[in-house]
Scaffold this motif. Structure first.
Motif, PDB file in Angstrom:
ATOM      1  N   TYR A 119       0.735  -1.311  -0.075  1.00 23.36           N
ATOM      2  CA  TYR A 119       0.014  -0.009  -0.033  1.00 23.36           C
ATOM      3  C   TYR A 119       0.892   1.352  -0.005  1.00 23.36           C
ATOM      4  O   TYR A 119       0.297   2.403   0.131  1.00 23.36           O
ATOM      5  CB  TYR A 119      -0.928   0.037   1.346  1.00 23.36           C
ATOM      6  N   ARG A 120       2.244   1.150   0.067  1.00 28.82           N
ATOM      7  CA  ARG A 120       3.074   2.324   0.066  1.00 28.82           C
ATOM      8  C   ARG A 120       3.436   2.550  -1.383  1.00 28.82           C
ATOM      9  O   ARG A 120       4.559   2.108  -1.825  1.00 28.82           O
ATOM     10  CB  ARG A 120       4.180   1.859   1.009  1.00 28.82           C
ATOM     11  N   PHE A 121       2.688   3.746  -1.947  1.00 28.87           N
ATOM     12  CA  PHE A 121       3.428   4.129  -3.208  1.00 28.87           C
ATOM     13  C   PHE A 121       3.133   5.832  -3.199  1.00 28.87           C
ATOM     14  O   PHE A 121       2.758   6.137  -2.241  1.00 28.87           O
ATOM     15  CB  PHE A 121       2.640   3.537  -4.184  1.00 28.87           C
ATOM     16  N   HIS A 122       3.546   6.199  -4.288  1.00 31.07           N
ATOM     17  CA  HIS A 122       3.719   7.767  -4.089  1.00 31.07           C
ATOM     18  C   HIS A 122       2.066   8.511  -4.515  1.00 31.07           C
ATOM     19  O   HIS A 122       1.725   8.617  -5.611  1.00 31.07           O
ATOM     20  CB  HIS A 122       4.610   8.250  -5.350  1.00 31.07           C
ATOM     21  N   PHE A 123       1.483   8.645  -3.154  1.00 27.42           N
ATOM     22  CA  PHE A 123       0.315   9.161  -3.257  1.00 27.42           C
ATOM     23  C   PHE A 123       0.076  10.314  -2.000  1.00 27.42           C
ATOM     24  O   PHE A 123       0.274   9.638  -0.765  1.00 27.42           O
ATOM     25  CB  PHE A 123      -0.784   8.214  -2.957  1.00 27.42           C
ATOM     26  N   ASN A 124      -0.122  11.663  -2.117  1.00 27.63           N
ATOM     27  CA  ASN A 124       0.225  12.583  -1.278  1.00 27.63           C
ATOM     28  C   ASN A 124      -1.105  13.143  -0.488  1.00 27.63           C
ATOM     29  O   ASN A 124      -0.832  14.139   0.031  1.00 27.63           O
ATOM     30  CB  ASN A 124       1.016  13.718  -1.548  1.00 27.63           C
ATOM     31  N   ALA A 125      -2.110  12.438  -0.748  1.00 30.65           N
ATOM     32  CA  ALA A 125      -3.446  12.976   0.006  1.00 30.65           C
ATOM     33  C   ALA A 125      -4.050  12.015   1.062  1.00 30.65           C
ATOM     34  O   ALA A 125      -5.165  11.902   1.017  1.00 30.65           O
ATOM     35  CB  ALA A 125      -4.387  13.184  -1.217  1.00 30.65           C
ATOM     36  N   HIS A 126      -3.196  11.593   1.869  1.00 31.84           N
ATOM     37  CA  HIS A 126      -3.610  10.703   3.010  1.00 31.84           C
ATOM     38  C   HIS A 126      -3.682  11.451   4.266  1.00 31.84           C
ATOM     39  O   HIS A 126      -3.164  12.671   4.287  1.00 31.84           O
ATOM     40  CB  HIS A 126      -2.721   9.513   3.185  1.00 31.84           C
ATOM     41  N   ASN A 127      -4.776  11.197   5.042  1.00 28.81           N
ATOM     42  CA  ASN A 127      -4.891  12.151   6.009  1.00 28.81           C
ATOM     43  C   ASN A 127      -4.912  11.249   7.364  1.00 28.81           C
ATOM     44  O   ASN A 127      -5.441  10.049   7.628  1.00 28.81           O
ATOM     45  CB  ASN A 127      -6.508  12.732   6.207  1.00 28.81           C
ATOM     46  N   LEU A 128      -4.430  11.866   8.594  1.00 30.14           N
ATOM     47  CA  LEU A 128      -4.365  11.160   9.779  1.00 30.14           C
ATOM     48  C   LEU A 128      -4.384  12.188  10.903  1.00 30.14           C
ATOM     49  O   LEU A 128      -4.221  13.387  10.687  1.00 30.14           O
ATOM     50  CB  LEU A 128      -3.266  10.208   9.904  1.00 30.14           C
ATOM     51  N   ILE A 129      -4.408  11.794  12.121  1.00 29.52           N
ATOM     52  CA  ILE A 129      -4.480  12.732  13.496  1.00 29.52           C
ATOM     53  C   ILE A 129      -3.458  12.512  14.168  1.00 29.52           C
ATOM     54  O   ILE A 129      -2.982  11.444  14.535  1.00 29.52           O
ATOM     55  CB  ILE A 129      -5.898  12.454  14.081  1.00 29.52           C
ATOM     56  N   VAL A 130      -2.701  13.711  14.458  1.00 30.07           N
ATOM     57  CA  VAL A 130      -1.688  13.556  15.629  1.00 30.07           C
ATOM     58  C   VAL A 130      -2.494  13.925  17.111  1.00 30.07           C
ATOM     59  O   VAL A 130      -2.862  15.203  17.169  1.00 30.07           O
ATOM     60  CB  VAL A 130      -0.563  14.228  15.381  1.00 30.07           C
ATOM     61  N   TYR A 131      -2.279  13.133  17.973  1.00 34.69           N
ATOM     62  CA  TYR A 131      -3.190  13.562  19.412  1.00 34.69           C
ATOM     63  C   TYR A 131      -2.048  13.446  20.591  1.00 34.69           C
ATOM     64  O   TYR A 131      -2.405  13.601  21.710  1.00 34.69           O
ATOM     65  CB  TYR A 131      -4.067  12.328  19.654  1.00 34.69           C
ATOM     66  N   GLY A 132      -0.664  13.251  20.263  1.00 35.57           N
ATOM     67  CA  GLY A 132       0.323  13.664  21.373  1.00 35.57           C
ATOM     68  C   GLY A 132       1.534  13.228  20.892  1.00 35.57           C
ATOM     69  O   GLY A 132       2.217  12.952  19.587  1.00 35.57           O
ATOM     70  N   LYS A 133       2.472  13.206  22.015  1.00 32.48           N
ATOM     71  CA  LYS A 133       3.973  13.091  21.794  1.00 32.48           C
ATOM     72  C   LYS A 133       4.516  12.399  23.181  1.00 32.48           C
ATOM     73  O   LYS A 133       4.420  12.960  24.016  1.00 32.48           O
ATOM     74  CB  LYS A 133       4.445  14.458  21.413  1.00 32.48           C
ATOM     75  N   GLN A 134       5.311  11.371  22.760  1.00 35.24           N
ATOM     76  CA  GLN A 134       6.096  10.862  23.952  1.00 35.24           C
ATOM     77  C   GLN A 134       7.514  10.686  23.542  1.00 35.24           C
ATOM     78  O   GLN A 134       7.730   9.843  22.716  1.00 35.24           O
ATOM     79  CB  GLN A 134       5.417   9.407  24.190  1.00 35.24           C
ATOM     80  N   ASN A 135       8.354  11.563  24.154  1.00 34.80           N
ATOM     81  CA  ASN A 135       9.818  11.522  23.775  1.00 34.80           C
ATOM     82  C   ASN A 135       9.799  12.093  22.295  1.00 34.80           C
ATOM     83  O   ASN A 135       9.540  13.004  22.015  1.00 34.80           O
ATOM     84  CB  ASN A 135      10.471  10.316  24.014  1.00 34.80           C
ATOM     85  N   ASP A 136      10.515  10.945  21.431  1.00 36.87           N
ATOM     86  CA  ASP A 136      10.620  11.424  20.167  1.00 36.87           C
ATOM     87  C   ASP A 136       9.642  10.875  19.334  1.00 36.87           C
ATOM     88  O   ASP A 136       9.560  10.852  17.968  1.00 36.87           O
ATOM     89  CB  ASP A 136      12.012  10.845  19.610  1.00 36.87           C
ATOM     90  N   ASN A 137       8.615  10.168  19.804  1.00 32.38           N
ATOM     91  CA  ASN A 137       7.418   9.646  19.102  1.00 32.38           C
ATOM     92  C   ASN A 137       5.987  10.354  19.314  1.00 32.38           C
ATOM     93  O   ASN A 137       5.632  10.716  20.172  1.00 32.38           O
ATOM     94  CB  ASN A 137       7.141   8.085  19.446  1.00 32.38           C
ATOM     95  N   TYR A 138       5.726  10.719  18.059  1.00 33.88           N
ATOM     96  CA  TYR A 138       4.324  11.284  17.764  1.00 33.88           C
ATOM     97  C   TYR A 138       3.207  10.163  17.830  1.00 33.88           C
ATOM     98  O   TYR A 138       3.283   9.037  17.332  1.00 33.88           O
ATOM     99  CB  TYR A 138       4.195  12.097  16.648  1.00 33.88           C
ATOM    100  N   LEU A 139       2.025  10.511  18.638  1.00 28.79           N
ATOM    101  CA  LEU A 139       1.040   9.482  18.808  1.00 28.79           C
ATOM    102  C   LEU A 139       0.213   9.590  17.582  1.00 28.79           C
ATOM    103  O   LEU A 139      -0.619  10.883  17.519  1.00 28.79           O
ATOM    104  CB  LEU A 139       0.645   9.504  20.117  1.00 28.79           C
ATOM    105  N   ILE A 140      -0.226   8.483  16.949  1.00 24.98           N
ATOM    106  CA  ILE A 140      -0.799   8.820  15.546  1.00 24.98           C
ATOM    107  C   ILE A 140      -2.230   7.899  15.446  1.00 24.98           C
ATOM    108  O   ILE A 140      -2.043   6.708  16.003  1.00 24.98           O
ATOM    109  CB  ILE A 140      -0.108   8.368  14.362  1.00 24.98           C
ATOM    110  N   SER A 141      -3.422   8.591  15.271  1.00 25.34           N
ATOM    111  CA  SER A 141      -4.789   7.876  15.048  1.00 25.34           C
ATOM    112  C   SER A 141      -4.997   7.922  13.402  1.00 25.34           C
ATOM    113  O   SER A 141      -5.277   9.092  13.065  1.00 25.34           O
ATOM    114  CB  SER A 141      -5.564   8.723  15.705  1.00 25.34           C
ATOM    115  N   ASP A 142      -4.556   6.964  12.954  1.00 24.87           N
ATOM    116  CA  ASP A 142      -4.925   6.916  11.532  1.00 24.87           C
ATOM    117  C   ASP A 142      -6.007   6.221  11.187  1.00 24.87           C
ATOM    118  O   ASP A 142      -6.327   5.051  11.485  1.00 24.87           O
ATOM    119  CB  ASP A 142      -3.904   6.014  10.649  1.00 24.87           C
ATOM    120  N   PRO A 143      -7.335   6.849  10.827  1.00 22.13           N
ATOM    121  CA  PRO A 143      -8.520   6.369  10.788  1.00 22.13           C
ATOM    122  C   PRO A 143      -8.822   5.020  10.201  1.00 22.13           C
ATOM    123  O   PRO A 143      -9.602   4.208  10.215  1.00 22.13           O
ATOM    124  CB  PRO A 143      -9.428   7.266   9.986  1.00 22.13           C
ATOM    125  N   VAL A 144      -7.979   4.740   9.036  1.00 16.65           N
ATOM    126  CA  VAL A 144      -8.062   3.554   8.198  1.00 16.65           C
ATOM    127  C   VAL A 144      -7.285   2.344   8.846  1.00 16.65           C
ATOM    128  O   VAL A 144      -7.609   1.203   8.485  1.00 16.65           O
ATOM    129  CB  VAL A 144      -7.467   3.720   6.780  1.00 16.65           C
TER     130      VAL A 144
END
Length: 331
Positions: A119-144
């Motif tokens: 599923y990883r190919f050149h497509f730049n219109a994906h959407n996700l939510i960032v809801y936090g950060k722990q150290n160097d990691n961003y917490l991601i809620s990707d709806p799919v």
């Protein structure tokens, strides 16, 4: 920085981001309702825009339009930002997280490390939510995705500043002001009228006319472009339909769910009947994708395979024309 955020899986990324952000802010709006009010359904064949070395085909409106239209129609104010450099983009993201404000991001798919390789190919219109950060990691809620995940600072920067068509340029968006109540009834009517107008537009590459135009091209591709290119172009249509977001068939099912839900909100039985009709049209799109995939994978036993699937597409166009005329009348 971790916001008390609840992840809900959805069928499509932009609808899901909007629905999840609304739920976080106390408004229980379903994914189909976001998609329908935002007039997300469309068909457009874009010959001059190449994605993966083939003409682009879209089954939805431009990225960001669903949220923009939905917000305007229900009375929500939203903020959208793009950035010249990653440092500025990261600073604004961190600022929002410190203020307990989860945000939507537009990103490129190719470098999303939690996506399966296919599923990883050149497509730049994906959407996700960032809801936090722990150290160097961003917490991601990707709806799919079924569950939440994380991206490192560098990984997130890479997808936020992906290059190519629809380059996101760090695009970040979020609601900033809400009315006491969302005017859902009026918004539904506006959303349906907009979709009918788009799908019945007198433009050769858009809506019903666009589907018919694509069918004509499919008939010509084997002789005009050669089998190798024809197969690649056909693969592009199916990929944009079935693999990127939810595409042709999937979007029809979401729209059918929107009509079903709207029939109860507006007390309009005609919309419930049209919901069933749209589900059947979604099945036809899936049948088309299956036959097309057999051709470009060299599994089709039909000698006149390209003409056969072109006829399938023309049949879909005819049914959608009848459908949207009935829908326009019903509303």
């Amino acid at each position: 920085m971790e916001i008390n955020f609840t992840h809900h899986q959805t069928a499509h990324c932009e609808n899901g981001v909007v629905s999840n952000l609304l739920k976080y802010n106390g408004f229980d709006v379903s994914e189909p309702m976001v998609f329908g009010i935002g007039s997300g359904l469309l068909f457009c064949y874009i010959p001059l825009l190449k994605v993966n070395h083939a003409p682009a085909v879209t089954y939805r409106v431009m990225p960001g339009q669903i949220f923009k239209r939905f917000a305007k129609r229900v009375g929500i104010n939203i903020k959208k930002e793009k950035f010249k450099n990653p440092q500025q983009a990261q600073a604004r993201l961190d600022e929002n997280l410190e203020n307990n404000n989860p945000v939507g991001l537009q990103v490129g798919v190719y470098n999303l490390v939690y996506f399966p390789d296919e599923y990883r190919f050149h497509f730049n219109a994906h959407n996700l939510i960032v809801y936090g950060k722990q150290n160097d990691n961003y917490l991601i809620s990707d709806p799919v995705m079924e569950t939440v995940t994380t991206l490192t600072t560098k990984e997130l920067e890479k997808v936020r500043f992906a290059k190519g068509a629809f380059a996101p340029k760090g695009h970040m968006y979020y609601p900033i002001d809400f009315p006491k109540e969302l005017d859902i009834k009026t918004a539904i009517v506006k959303g349906i009228k907009n979709t009918c107008r788009d799908m019945l537009a007198p433009i050769p590459i858009v809506g019903i006319k666009g589907i018919r135009y694509t069918a004509k091209l499919i008939r010509k591709w084997p002789t005009k472009k050669g089998i190798k290119v024809a197969n690649h172009y056909l693969g592009q249509i199916v990929r944009m339909q079935e693999e990127i977001g939810t595409g042709g068939g999937g979007f029809r099912y979401i729209y059918a769910a929107f009509l079903q839900e709207s029939s109860k909100v507006l007390n309009n039985n005609a919309l419930a009947e049209l919901s069933k009709e749209m589900t059947e049209i979604g099945d036809l799109w899936r049948d088309f994708a299956l036959e097309a995939s057999r051709i470009y994978k060299n599994r089709s036993a039909k000698s006149d395979a390209y003409n056969t699937i072109a006829s399938q597409l023309e049949d879909i166009a005819n049914k959608e024309e009848i459908f949207f005329k009935k829908l326009r009348k019903a509303i």
